[in-house]
Scaffold this motif. Structure first.
Motif, PDB file in Angstrom:
ATOM      1  N   PHE A 211     -10.117  -2.829  -4.405  1.00 53.03           N
ATOM      2  CA  PHE A 211     -10.178  -1.387  -4.679  1.00 53.03           C
ATOM      3  C   PHE A 211      -9.359  -0.600  -3.650  1.00 53.03           C
ATOM      4  O   PHE A 211      -8.519   0.229  -3.996  1.00 53.03           O
ATOM      5  CB  PHE A 211     -11.661  -0.982  -4.681  1.00 53.03           C
ATOM      6  N   VAL A 212      -9.582  -0.911  -2.362  1.00 52.32           N
ATOM      7  CA  VAL A 212      -8.834  -0.204  -1.316  1.00 52.32           C
ATOM      8  C   VAL A 212      -7.344  -0.496  -1.431  1.00 52.32           C
ATOM      9  O   VAL A 212      -6.506   0.387  -1.222  1.00 52.32           O
ATOM     10  CB  VAL A 212      -9.360  -0.602   0.075  1.00 52.32           C
ATOM     11  N   LEU A 213      -7.021  -1.733  -1.785  1.00 45.59           N
ATOM     12  CA  LEU A 213      -5.617  -2.094  -1.943  1.00 45.59           C
ATOM     13  C   LEU A 213      -4.964  -1.175  -2.974  1.00 45.59           C
ATOM     14  O   LEU A 213      -3.845  -0.691  -2.766  1.00 45.59           O
ATOM     15  CB  LEU A 213      -5.501  -3.558  -2.381  1.00 45.59           C
ATOM     16  N   GLY A 214      -5.676  -0.906  -4.073  1.00 48.42           N
ATOM     17  CA  GLY A 214      -5.147   0.004  -5.086  1.00 48.42           C
ATOM     18  C   GLY A 214      -4.842   1.366  -4.481  1.00 48.42           C
ATOM     19  O   GLY A 214      -3.779   1.946  -4.726  1.00 48.42           O
ATOM     20  N   ALA A 215      -5.771   1.866  -3.657  1.00 44.79           N
ATOM     21  CA  ALA A 215      -5.557   3.167  -3.028  1.00 44.79           C
ATOM     22  C   ALA A 215      -4.311   3.139  -2.145  1.00 44.79           C
ATOM     23  O   ALA A 215      -3.518   4.086  -2.122  1.00 44.79           O
ATOM     24  CB  ALA A 215      -6.783   3.555  -2.210  1.00 44.79           C
ATOM     25  N   PHE A 216      -4.109   2.028  -1.415  1.00 41.68           N
ATOM     26  CA  PHE A 216      -2.946   1.946  -0.531  1.00 41.68           C
ATOM     27  C   PHE A 216      -1.648   1.828  -1.321  1.00 41.68           C
ATOM     28  O   PHE A 216      -0.641   2.420  -0.947  1.00 41.68           O
ATOM     29  CB  PHE A 216      -3.100   0.783   0.453  1.00 41.68           C
ATOM     30  N   VAL A 217      -1.688   1.050  -2.417  1.00 41.77           N
ATOM     31  CA  VAL A 217      -0.482   0.952  -3.243  1.00 41.77           C
ATOM     32  C   VAL A 217      -0.130   2.341  -3.760  1.00 41.77           C
ATOM     33  O   VAL A 217       1.032   2.765  -3.721  1.00 41.77           O
ATOM     34  CB  VAL A 217      -0.707  -0.029  -4.409  1.00 41.77           C
ATOM     35  N   GLY A 218      -1.148   3.074  -4.207  1.00 43.01           N
ATOM     36  CA  GLY A 218      -0.912   4.422  -4.709  1.00 43.01           C
ATOM     37  C   GLY A 218      -0.229   5.295  -3.670  1.00 43.01           C
ATOM     38  O   GLY A 218       0.789   5.942  -3.943  1.00 43.01           O
ATOM     39  N   VAL A 219      -0.746   5.289  -2.443  1.00 39.73           N
ATOM     40  CA  VAL A 219      -0.177   6.176  -1.424  1.00 39.73           C
ATOM     41  C   VAL A 219       1.233   5.719  -1.051  1.00 39.73           C
ATOM     42  O   VAL A 219       2.125   6.539  -0.834  1.00 39.73           O
ATOM     43  CB  VAL A 219      -1.115   6.300  -0.203  1.00 39.73           C
ATOM     44  N   GLU A 220       1.449   4.396  -1.050  1.00 35.00           N
ATOM     45  CA  GLU A 220       2.793   3.921  -0.709  1.00 35.00           C
ATOM     46  C   GLU A 220       3.803   4.328  -1.781  1.00 35.00           C
ATOM     47  O   GLU A 220       4.926   4.723  -1.454  1.00 35.00           O
ATOM     48  CB  GLU A 220       2.800   2.391  -0.540  1.00 35.00           C
ATOM     49  N   VAL A 221       3.401   4.234  -3.054  1.00 36.89           N
ATOM     50  CA  VAL A 221       4.322   4.636  -4.126  1.00 36.89           C
ATOM     51  C   VAL A 221       4.642   6.125  -4.007  1.00 36.89           C
ATOM     52  O   VAL A 221       5.800   6.548  -4.124  1.00 36.89           O
ATOM     53  CB  VAL A 221       3.715   4.305  -5.508  1.00 36.89           C
ATOM     54  N   LEU A 222       3.611   6.920  -3.713  1.00 28.86           N
ATOM     55  CA  LEU A 222       3.852   8.364  -3.577  1.00 28.86           C
ATOM     56  C   LEU A 222       4.787   8.652  -2.403  1.00 28.86           C
ATOM     57  O   LEU A 222       5.699   9.478  -2.495  1.00 28.86           O
ATOM     58  CB  LEU A 222       2.527   9.098  -3.399  1.00 28.86           C
ATOM     59  N   PHE A 223       4.577   7.947  -1.294  1.00 28.85           N
ATOM     60  CA  PHE A 223       5.461   8.129  -0.137  1.00 28.85           C
ATOM     61  C   PHE A 223       6.892   7.764  -0.500  1.00 28.85           C
ATOM     62  O   PHE A 223       7.845   8.417  -0.097  1.00 28.85           O
ATOM     63  CB  PHE A 223       5.007   7.262   1.040  1.00 28.85           C
ATOM     64  N   TRP A 224       7.003   6.677  -1.281  1.00 25.13           N
ATOM     65  CA  TRP A 224       8.326   6.201  -1.659  1.00 25.13           C
ATOM     66  C   TRP A 224       9.041   7.249  -2.512  1.00 25.13           C
ATOM     67  O   TRP A 224      10.208   7.574  -2.294  1.00 25.13           O
ATOM     68  CB  TRP A 224       8.166   4.877  -2.415  1.00 25.13           C
ATOM     69  N   LEU A 225       8.293   7.833  -3.470  1.00 26.38           N
ATOM     70  CA  LEU A 225       8.872   8.886  -4.299  1.00 26.38           C
ATOM     71  C   LEU A 225       9.243  10.094  -3.450  1.00 26.38           C
ATOM     72  O   LEU A 225      10.276  10.729  -3.651  1.00 26.38           O
ATOM     73  CB  LEU A 225       7.878   9.298  -5.385  1.00 26.38           C
ATOM     74  N   GLN A 226       8.363  10.389  -2.484  1.00 25.24           N
ATOM     75  CA  GLN A 226       8.601  11.547  -1.632  1.00 25.24           C
ATOM     76  C   GLN A 226       9.879  11.357  -0.815  1.00 25.24           C
ATOM     77  O   GLN A 226      10.716  12.250  -0.728  1.00 25.24           O
ATOM     78  CB  GLN A 226       7.411  11.734  -0.703  1.00 25.24           C
TER      79      GLN A 226
END
Lengths: 322, 415
Positions: free
Chosen positions: A47-62
C-alpha cells in the motif's frame, strides 16, 4: 447535542472516504487469505509503495513541466495506473520470494516471513528514497483541481479530492466484483480459494492463480496508496502500519476471505473511526479525544475476534491446524 | 591429558582477547572477541566444571573490569542481558507452546511504567500527599509487584484470546500492544498518570545497600562508576535466574505439557493436558519475566517514554528467538546476544566508519566508473538506522532456509 448534529454530515463524509480506503486495502488481505489462508502482513507496505510510486510519478511530471499542462484527469489516471501496476508487481514478487518457498510449511512460519518482509520493505523504501531524494518524508505536489471544494450546504463542504476518492473506489470495487464473480479467471480464483487441490485437478494452474491473486490484491492496495497520498499529502515509509492494521481489522470484521465482506467491513470501520474521532471528545466532555481512535479500532478487532470470529458476513472458516 | 588441551587453549584465547580489549579500550572488534569467548565455551570439548569456571571468569571479572575502562562495553553487556531475559520470556510462549505473541513488549512496558510512575515524582500527580518518589529500597518490592502485575495482565489478555487460532492470536496480541502503547501515550489527561509522550524522569535507581560494606573493605568507588557495574550484576543475576527457571520449567510436567500442546493440541487435550490452563500459565510466566525486566530497564534508563515500547521492539525480540531456534534456551540466549551485538556494535560501528570516510573526503577510484568523492556519500545512509531491514532479513531468511534456528532444541536432535 446541537454541535453533534451540526457536524454529522461532515463526519459521515470523512467516514466514507476512510471507509473506501480501508475497503480497498482490506481486499488485498482478504483475497490472499482466501487462497493461501495466511495473513499477508506485508500488504501494508505494498500500500505504501503505491503512495510512493504516485508521488514519484507526480514529481517526474512536475520536473518535466507537464504537471500544469496536461489535463488533470489524464494526470490522475496515469498516477493511479502506475501505482496499481508497480504495487501489483511488487506483491507478485513478494509472493514468489518470501511465500512460495513456504507453501508447505505451517501457517505461522509464513506469517513470520510476512512480518519480516514487511519490516524489510519499510526500510528498503526508506533507503531508496534517502539515496534518491535525501529524505523519506515526501509531500505530494498540489493539484489545483483536487484542492477545490464544493459547498453543498452550510454544514457540508465536499472537497473534490474526497469525491475523487469515493468515485475511484466505487469504480474499482465494482470492477473487482465483476472480475471475481463473472469472469473465467475470477471463477478460477474462487475455486482455488475454496479447495486448491480439487481446483488443480480441474486443470486450474493453482500457482499462477495465486500469483494473479497477489497481483490483483496488490494493485488494489496500490490504488489505495495513491488515493491516500492524494488525499492526505504526506507519506513516509512507515505510514502503512496503522492503515494496514485497520484494513486487516476491516477484513476480519467483514469475514475474512469474503470479498463483499471486506468492502462492508471497510465501510463500517471507516465510519466507526470517523465517529469516534469526532464524537469521543464531545461525549466524554473532552476527557478522551480523537487520539483514542486507533485504540478504538483495535478494540473493535479484539471484540469481533472474541465474539464473532467469523465476521459480519461470516463464512465458516475452515478449521485447520496452525 | 587430552581434555586439558582445549581448556588451556580457551584460557589462552580469553587472556589474549581481554588483553587486546584492555590495550584498545575503544575498539569494537576487541570487545567482540571477548564476547566470542562465551560462544566458544559452548562448543569446545572441555569438562563442564572448567567451562563454568571460565564462564564465571569472563562474566564476573573480565567484562566488569573492562567495563570500567570503556563504559560502552558495560552498556552493551547490560542491553544483552535485558534482551536475553526478554527473549527467554518470549521463548516460553512462542517456542515451548507455539503461540505467536506479537505484543510481548506490552508487558515490558507495563513493568517499566509501574516503577517509573511510583519511583518518580509522577505519582504525585494523581495521589495527593507528596509521598513520591518512593525511596530506592522500594525497588526490590516493585520488582516482585511487577512479576505479579505481568502475570495478571498476561492472564487477563490470555483468558479471552487463547481460544483463537494461531494467526488471529498473533494479530490480537499485536493489537493489545498497540492499545497499551496508545493508552500510555495519551494518559496525560484527564488525569496525568503516564505523562504522555513526554515520558517520565527522573526514575529512582535501585539502592546501593552494599556501599557501606565496600567502604568497610576500603573500596571508595564513585557512584557514577558504581551504578553501571551494579546494573550489570543485577541484569546478570536476573538473566541467570530466568535461565534457571525456564530450564527447570522445561524439564517439568508443565514443560512437557507445553510441548505436547505445541505439537498437537487435540491429542494433548485428549491425553488429559489442561490445554487452556497451560497456555494461560505460559502467557503469565512470559509476561512476568518481561515485566520484571521492564522495572530494571526503567531504573537503568532513568527516563522512559512510549517510544521505547513500539512494535519494532516486539519484532526484535521475536527475531532473536527465531534466529536462535524456537523452543531452545541456548538458542534464545545466542539469538538475543547476536542480534543485540549486531545492532549496538556492528551496525553502529559501520555507521561511525562511514561517517569517518565521509568526513575524510577521500577520493575512491573505481575502474570504469571513474572517481567518486566519499564526502558525497548520502548522509541518510547510516546502517544503524536500518534495524528493521536487519530484523526483516533475519526473519525471512531463517523461515526459508532454517526455520528451526541456529541452535535447535535438543529434542529435534534426538529423533
Amino acid at each position: 447535542m446541537e454541535l453533534a448534529l451540526e457536524i454529522l454530515p461532515q463526519v459521515l463524509l470523512e467516514g466514507l472516504v476512510l471507509g473506501f480506503m480501508y475497503a480497498l486495502i482490506a481486499l488485498g488481505y482478504t483475497m490472499v487469505y482466501g487462497v493461501l489462508e495466511f495473513i499477508n502482513f506485508a500488504h501494508s507496505e505494498i500500500f505504501v509503495l503505491g503512495a510512493f510510486v504516485g508521488v514519484e510519478v507526480l514529481f517526474w511530471l512536475q520536473d518535466a513541466g507537464q504537471l500544469a499542462v496536461l489535463h488533470p484527469a489524464f494526470v490522475l489516471s496515469l498516477v493511479i495506473a502506475a501505482g496499481m501496476l508497480i504495487s501489483g508487481l511488487a506483491a507478485m514478487a513478494l509472493e514468489r520470494v518470501a511465500y512460495r518457498p513456504l507453501q508447505s510449511s505451517p501457517r505461522l512460519v509464513a506469517l513470520i516471513s510476512a512480518i519480516g518482509a514487511s519490516f524489510f520493505l519499510q526500510d528498503a523504501l526508506r533507503l531508496f528514497e534517502s539515496l534518491w531524494r535525501n529524505t523519506f518524508y515526501l509531500n505530494y505536489p498540489a493539484l489545483d483541481v483536487l484542492d477545490q471544494v464544493l459547498p453543498l450546504a452550510t454544514n457540508l463542504v465536499v472537497p473534490v479530492k474526497s469525491l475523487m476518492v469515493i468515485a475511484t473506489s466505487l469504480l474499482s470495487l465494482g470492477g473487482l466484483y465483476y472480475f471475481v464473480n463473472r469472469t473465467r479467471i475470477g471463477t478460477a480464483i474462487r475455486a482455488v480459494a475454496q479447495d486448491p487441490e480439487t481446483a488443480s485437478l480441474m486443470g486450474i494452474p493453482v500457482n499462477r492463480i495465486i500469483a494473479l491473486t497477489f497481483f490483483v490484491g496488490g494493485a488494489m492496495g496500490g490504488l489505495a496508496g495513491v488515493l491516500f497520498g492524494l488525499h492526505y499529502s504526506l507519506v513516509n515509509p512507515y505510514s502503512g502500519f496503522a492503515p494496514g492494521l485497520k484494513a486487516f481489522t476491516a477484513a476480519v470484521l467483514g469475514g475474512i476471505g469474503n470479498i463483499p465482506g471486506a468492502m462492508l467491513g471497510g465501510m463500517v470501520l471507516g465510519l466507526l473511526e470517523a465517529f469516534a474521532a469526532s464524537y469521543l471528545s464531545i461525549l466524554t466532555d473532552g476527557a478522551f479525544g480523537a487520539e483514542y481512535k486507533d485504540v478504538f479500532a483495535f478494540l473493535v478487532l479484539i471484540m469481533i475476534l472474541i465474539f464473532r470470529p467469523r465476521g459480519l458476513l461470516g463464512e465458516t472458516v475452515r478449521e485447520g491446524r496452525a | 591429558m587430552s581434555g586439558s588441551l582445549p581448556s588451556l587453549g580457551l584460557l589462552a584465547y580469553i587472556a589474549a582477547s581481554s588483553v587486546l580489549a584492555f590495550v584498545f579500550p575503544q575498539s569494537v572488534l576487541a570487545f567482540l572477541l571477548v564476547e566470542a569467548s562465551l560462544l566458544l565455551l559452548c562448543y569446545v570439548p572441555a569438562p563442564l566444571k572448567i567451562k563454568i569456571y571460565l564462564a564465571a571468569l569472563v562474566l564476573l571479572i573480565l567484562i566488569p573490569f573492562l567495563g570500567t575502562f570503556n563504559g560502552y562495553y558495560l552498556e552493551v553487556a547490560i542491553q544483552i542481558g535485558i534482551y536475553v531475559a526478554l527473549a527467554l520470556g518470549l521463548n516460553i510462549v512462542v517456542g515451548f507452546v507455539g503461540l505467536l505473541n506479537l505484543g510481548f513488549v506490552a508487558f515490558y512496558a507495563i513493568g517499566a511504567y509501574l516503577w517509573a510512575i511510583f519511583g518518580s515524582p509522577q505519582a504525585n500527580q494523581f495521589i495527593p500527599g507528596g509521598f513520591f518518589p518512593l525511596s530506592a529500597n522500594w525497588f526490590f518490592i516493585f520488582l516482585i509487584f511487577s512479576i505479579a502485575a505481568g502475570a495478571l495482565t498476561g492472564t487477563l489478555l490470555g483468558l479471552p484470546v487463547l481460544r483463537l487460532r494461531g494467526d488471529y492470536l498473533a494479530i490480537v496480541t499485536l493489537g493489545f500492544a498497540e492499545v497499551v502503547r496508545a493508552v500510555v501515550n495519551n494518559l496525560d489527561k484527564p488525569i496525568n498518570i503516564t505523562n504522555g509522550p513526554k515520558g517520565i524522569s527522573p526514575i529512582v535507581k535501585p539502592p546501593l545497600f552494599f556501599k557501606p560494606w565496600l567502604e568497610f573493605f576500603g573500596l571508595e568507588i564513585a557512584d557514577s562508576t558504581l551504578y553501571p557495574l551494579y546494573f550489570y550484576f543485577l541484569v546478570l543475576l536476573m538473566a541467570l535466574l530466568i535461565i534457571l527457571i525456564t530450564r527447570r520449567l522445561e524439564d517439568s510436567r508443565v514443560g512437557r505439557a507445553w510441548k505436547a500442546i505445541r505439537e498437537d493440541e487435540l491429542a494433548a487435550s485428549a491425553m488429559g493436558v489442561p490445554v487452556v490452563r497451560m497456555k494461560l500459565f505460559a502467557f503469565a510466566v512470559g509476561a512476568s519475566f518481561a515485566s520484571a525486566v521492564g522495572v530494571l530497564f526503567a531504573a537503568k534508563q532513568v527516563f522512559i517514554n512510549p517510544e521505547s515500547f513500539t512494535f519494532m521492539e516486539s519484532i526484535g525480540v521475536l527475531a532473536m528467538v527465531i534466529l536462535g531456534g524456537m523452543g531452545s534456551i541456548p538458542g534464545a540466549i545466542l539469538g538475543a546476544t547476536g542480534v543485540t551485538i549486531l545492532n549496538l556494535q556492528l551496525l553502529k560501528g559501520l555507521s561511525l566508519w562511514l561517517n569517518g570516510l565521509r568526513q575524510s573526503g577521500a577520493e575512491l577510484t573505481l575502474p570504469l566508473l571513474g572517481s567518486y568523492s566519499l564526502s558525497q556519500l548520502p548522509v541518510q545512509f547510516e546502517p544503524a538506522k536500518y534495524e528493521r531491514m536487519v530484523f526483516g532479513l533475519i526473519l525471512i531468511l531463517m523461515m526459508i532456509y532454517r526455520p528451526q534456528g541456529i541452535l535447535p532444541p535438543r529434542r529435534d536432535r534426538r529423533t
